[in-house]
Design an enzyme around this catalytic site. Sequence first.
Site, short mmCIF file in Angstrom:
data_model
loop_
_atom_site.label_atom_id
_atom_site.label_comp_id
_atom_site.label_asym_id
_atom_site.label_seq_id
_atom_site.Cartn_x
_atom_site.Cartn_y
_atom_site.Cartn_z
N LYS A 17 71.44 33.93 57.13
CA LYS A 17 71.10 33.47 58.49
C LYS A 17 71.52 32.02 58.70
CE LYS A 17 66.63 34.20 58.05
NZ LYS A 17 66.45 34.60 56.64
N ARG A 92 58.64 36.19 62.39
CA ARG A 92 58.58 36.91 61.11
C ARG A 92 57.49 37.97 61.13
NH1 ARG A 92 61.01 32.34 57.97
NH2 ARG A 92 61.19 32.91 55.78
N ARG A 131 70.64 29.10 44.61
CA ARG A 131 70.86 28.24 45.77
C ARG A 131 70.41 26.81 45.48
NH1 ARG A 131 68.52 30.08 51.60
NH2 ARG A 131 66.47 29.67 50.71
N ARG A 164 65.28 24.33 45.92
CA ARG A 164 64.01 24.38 46.65
C ARG A 164 62.95 24.99 45.75
NH1 ARG A 164 65.17 27.20 52.33
NH2 ARG A 164 63.20 28.14 51.79
N ARG A 175 58.57 36.18 48.31
CA ARG A 175 59.09 36.04 49.68
C ARG A 175 59.75 37.33 50.15
NH1 ARG A 175 62.80 31.21 49.06
NH2 ARG A 175 63.06 31.15 51.31
P1 AMP Z 1 62.66 29.76 55.21
O1 AMP Z 1 63.32 28.44 55.00
O2 AMP Z 1 62.93 30.34 56.57
O3 AMP Z 1 62.93 30.74 54.11
O4 AMP Z 1 61.07 29.47 55.18
C1 AMP Z 1 60.45 28.89 54.06
C2 AMP Z 1 58.94 29.12 54.14
O5 AMP Z 1 58.41 28.51 55.34
C3 AMP Z 1 58.51 30.58 54.24
O6 AMP Z 1 58.46 31.21 52.97
C4 AMP Z 1 57.15 30.45 54.89
O7 AMP Z 1 56.19 29.98 53.95
C5 AMP Z 1 57.37 29.32 55.90
N1 AMP Z 1 57.85 29.85 57.20
C6 AMP Z 1 59.08 29.62 57.77
N2 AMP Z 1 59.19 30.27 58.95
C7 AMP Z 1 58.01 30.93 59.13
C8 AMP Z 1 57.51 31.80 60.14
N3 AMP Z 1 58.24 32.15 61.21
N4 AMP Z 1 56.25 32.27 59.99
C9 AMP Z 1 55.49 31.93 58.95
N5 AMP Z 1 55.90 31.15 57.94
C10 AMP Z 1 57.15 30.64 58.02
#
Ligand code: AMP
Length: 216
Positions: A17, A92, A131, A164, A175
């Site tokens: 994405k 999400r 990553r 990360r 995740r």
């Molecule tokens: P990402 O960088 O999109 O993979 O997000 C990293 C972390 O941020 C996720 O594993 C969640 O803990 C939190 N997070 C990001 N976007 C959301 C969302 N839309 N709803 C809930 N938690 C989120």
Amino acid sequence: MISKRNLIFIGAPGAGKGTFSALLTREYPLAHISTGDILRGEIKRDTELGRQAAGLMKEGKLVPDQVVAGMVRNRLTEKDCEYGFILDGFPRTIGQAELLEEALKSLARKLDAVVYFKVDDDIILQRLTARISCKNCGEIYNKLFLPPKQDGVCDKCGGELFQRPDDSLETATERLKVFYANTQPLIDYYAAKGLLLTITELEMNAALAQLKAGLA
Ligand code: AMP
């Protein structure tokens, strides 16, 4: 030509994405809204919201719907969202999708397409755990597929590269589990609304051309 400028990107973490967003925003003035990036920014600035979210993120769990939806609603009112936007990693959950619908209605905006990045789990885990990204400018690399020229150093700005904390195998697996439990239902939700465009690893180039055609 039907323009499709208000987009959602759905996919497991590491599905591509962010990479796709970067490719599109390089050429079109779309706002890239990543809730993960916004939350990491809050943590870095040590805000109240950042402190609330940090523990959940470290474990790969979701931050509450109302919190992220509020963040996105605020972000959508900013000027750079006028041409169009990519919501990356939001919604999400079905709850977030419903809150987004309300927010868009109140802002007199609508969704044009929801792109689902369908990628096998083993590829996802391989990608996530390899990553690395730049501490300074956020550029993303992959130790296996897209390594930096010099180990540990960003090609773009010379910044330090790091993994990360939530890309460890344990958290990445959690995740993925969270993705299947909470986010997968969104695929049927948006398919029923006639908005879904599914792309697989093999069709990435064709899909990119299709998206670009909708942005012109
Ligand atoms: P990402 O960088 O999109 O993979 O997000 C990293 C972390 O941020 C996720 O594993 C969640 O803990 C939190 N997070 C990001 N976007 C959301 C969302 N839309 N709803 C809930 N938690 C989120």
